[in-house]
Scaffold this active site. Sequence first.
Site, mmCIF file in Angstrom:
data_model
loop_
_atom_site.group_PDB
_atom_site.id
_atom_site.type_symbol
_atom_site.label_atom_id
_atom_site.label_comp_id
_atom_site.label_asym_id
_atom_site.label_seq_id
_atom_site.Cartn_x
_atom_site.Cartn_y
_atom_site.Cartn_z
ATOM 1 N N LEU A 13 36.880 39.838 33.664
ATOM 2 C CA LEU A 13 38.252 40.360 33.625
ATOM 3 C C LEU A 13 38.229 41.881 33.753
ATOM 4 C CD1 LEU A 13 40.178 38.261 30.963
ATOM 5 C CD2 LEU A 13 40.370 38.221 33.440
ATOM 6 N N HIS A 14 37.767 42.364 34.878
ATOM 7 C CA HIS A 14 37.713 43.788 35.137
ATOM 8 C C HIS A 14 38.543 44.118 36.364
ATOM 9 C CE1 HIS A 14 34.667 44.397 32.110
ATOM 10 N NE2 HIS A 14 34.043 43.331 32.579
ATOM 11 N N ALA A 15 39.076 45.318 36.407
ATOM 12 C CA ALA A 15 39.805 45.877 37.546
ATOM 13 C C ALA A 15 40.820 44.918 38.165
ATOM 14 C CB ALA A 15 38.833 46.423 38.573
ATOM 15 N N PRO A 17 40.938 41.538 38.933
ATOM 16 C CA PRO A 17 41.326 40.295 38.256
ATOM 17 C C PRO A 17 42.196 40.555 37.022
ATOM 18 C CG PRO A 17 38.994 40.218 38.809
ATOM 19 C CD PRO A 17 39.464 41.609 39.086
#
Length: 86
Positions: A13-15, A17
């Site tokens: 769950l980075h950037a 997404p």
Amino acid sequence: MRKEFVISNQEGLHARPATTLVSKANQFKSHITITYDDTTVDLKSIMGVLSLGAERGSLVVVEAQGDDETKAMEAITEHIRQLNLK
């Protein structure tokens, strides 16, 4: 409503997404939270979601409370499923 998910896409769950997930949550009136590793944040807050640092393989719990919680949970479930396919 409460539901558990395993994040299986490469980025976790980075950037991007996280941004698309927050955008999806903001389409609903319900109060929606996401919990990872004993930390709970507002799913409508990009800074909160990014602060979780949920990586690939992470177990997260999404909770929704409000008038449209069922629709919110259905949409978020589908969105996470799509994220996990990429």
